[in-house]
Write a protein that holds these residues in place. Structure first.
Motif, PDB file in Angstrom:
ATOM      1  N   ASN A  84      19.879 -22.472  12.936  1.00 48.71           N
ATOM      2  CA  ASN A  84      19.754 -23.189  11.740  1.00 48.71           C
ATOM      3  C   ASN A  84      21.589 -23.413  11.626  1.00 48.71           C
ATOM      4  N   GLY A  85      22.421 -22.905  12.216  1.00 50.80           N
ATOM      5  CA  GLY A  85      23.687 -23.300  12.231  1.00 50.80           C
ATOM      6  C   GLY A  85      23.906 -24.536  13.103  1.00 50.80           C
ATOM      7  N   HIS A  86      23.176 -24.663  14.291  1.00 44.28           N
ATOM      8  CA  HIS A  86      23.202 -25.697  14.940  1.00 44.28           C
ATOM      9  C   HIS A  86      22.256 -26.995  14.280  1.00 44.28           C
ATOM     10  N   ARG A  87      21.586 -26.676  13.531  1.00 46.32           N
ATOM     11  CA  ARG A  87      20.646 -27.773  12.615  1.00 46.32           C
ATOM     12  C   ARG A  87      21.776 -28.309  11.515  1.00 46.32           C
ATOM     13  N   PHE A  88      22.407 -27.390  10.880  1.00 52.25           N
ATOM     14  CA  PHE A  88      23.267 -27.963   9.849  1.00 52.25           C
ATOM     15  C   PHE A  88      24.179 -28.686  10.368  1.00 52.25           C
ATOM     16  N   GLN A  89      25.062 -28.310  11.656  1.00 55.22           N
ATOM     17  CA  GLN A  89      26.028 -29.002  12.140  1.00 55.22           C
ATOM     18  C   GLN A  89      25.519 -30.347  12.504  1.00 55.22           C
ATOM     19  N   ALA A  90      24.146 -30.507  13.199  1.00 51.87           N
ATOM     20  CA  ALA A  90      23.607 -31.880  13.635  1.00 51.87           C
ATOM     21  C   ALA A  90      23.558 -32.829  12.417  1.00 51.87           C
TER      22      ALA A  90
END
Length: 285
Positions: A84-90
């Motif tokens: 979810n951190g990767h999704r948020f940053q993306a």
């Protein structure tokens, strides 16, 4: 927190604070930070830091891993972006949506990276500067660039990192070379200075000191014996891992007295004028 790790990003938003967003950006920029590093960067109380990290992990925003110590016990927890951190940053940077598989592979590759210790140590250098700035109103870490961003901006340079440090109203730029003792000083470390010499000649006047951050005083003494007469146009300074990089610990080539970072020769030349905001990352309070 009752939310599952697969909850939609929108349902997670009410639980994300401005400090959380700063942490996510730091992990996006620099891949991995230990519990102690995050504590010194963003928190006052260590227990508060630990609790918050566990809450963010429960939301799938960050992941953690650690290895055992050879002499017994465990290394500190290492934190990186979760799915979810990767999704948020993306979403924040308009990058393609990552899959759960790709996020998992990123964590696994990072944890198994043979250069992980070097990466954590390089980040530790900037964490110490940031920690000093939190305690001193006249100090500020204006720029903290990773190896990749540094190379993207300064094509001829392969430094481990680049920064701009301000103290007492003076701003100095620098390139960081983190030494873990795995490379021969003569054939590998000193040889890197040739690329810095080329950069200085072709950069429109930019002349930043190259900081060699070494594991022992013996390595430091050895390096200085190798330096005289080689690549004299490149300003070089050294200190050891045990020293506070914000203090008067830097020994320049050909000198005997240690100085602060802002006392080292530094000429921004065209480096700032060309693109002053490129990759500047996050502001650390």
């Amino acid at each position: 927190m009752p939310l599952s790790r697969t909850a939609s990003l929108l349902s997670i938003y009410p639980h994300i604070t401005s400090r959380d967003r700063l942490l996510l950006q730091l992990l996006d920029d620099h891949q991995v930070l230990t519990t102690g590093q995050i504590h010194r960067l963003l928190f006052t109380a260590r227990r508060t830091c630990q609790i918050r990290l566990n809450e963010l992990a429960a939301l799938g925003l960050i992941e953690r891993f650690r290895f055992s110590r050879d002499g017994g016990g465990s290394q500190p927890w290492h934190w990186t972006l979760g799915h979810n951190g990767h999704r948020f940053q993306a979403a924040a940077h308009q990058r393609p949506e990552p899959t759960a598989r790709s996020s998992n592979q990123t964590v696994q590759r990072l944890s198994a990276n043979p250069h992980l210790t070097h990466l954590v140590l390089t980040n530790e250098f900037f964490v110490r500067l940031s920690e000093h700035a939190r305690r001193h109103d006249d100090a500020r870490l204006d720029r903290w660039w990773s190896e990749q961003v540094t190379h993207n901006q300064f094509r001829k340079v392969t430094a481990d990192g680049h920064g701009l440090w301000t103290a007492g109203g003076v701003t100095v730029g620098f390139f960081l070379e983190t030494d873990t003792g795995s490379e021969a000083l003569g054939s590998r470390v000193v040889a890197k200075l040739a690329k810095y010499g080329t950069f200085i000649r072709d950069s429109g006047g930019t002349r930043y000191p190259v900081l060699f951050w070494l594991g022992s005083e013996q390595r430091e003494e050895h390096l200085h014996r190798l330096l005289p007469g080689q690549h004299t146009g490149v300003p070089v300074a050294t200190a050891t891992h045990a020293a506070d990089p914000a203090a008067r610990v830097w020994l320049a080539r050909g000198t005997t007295s240690r100085v602060a970072l802002t006392e080292l020769p530094s000429d921004h030349g065209e480096a700032l004028a060309a693109n002053p905001n490129y990759g500047d990352g996050v502001f650390l309070p």
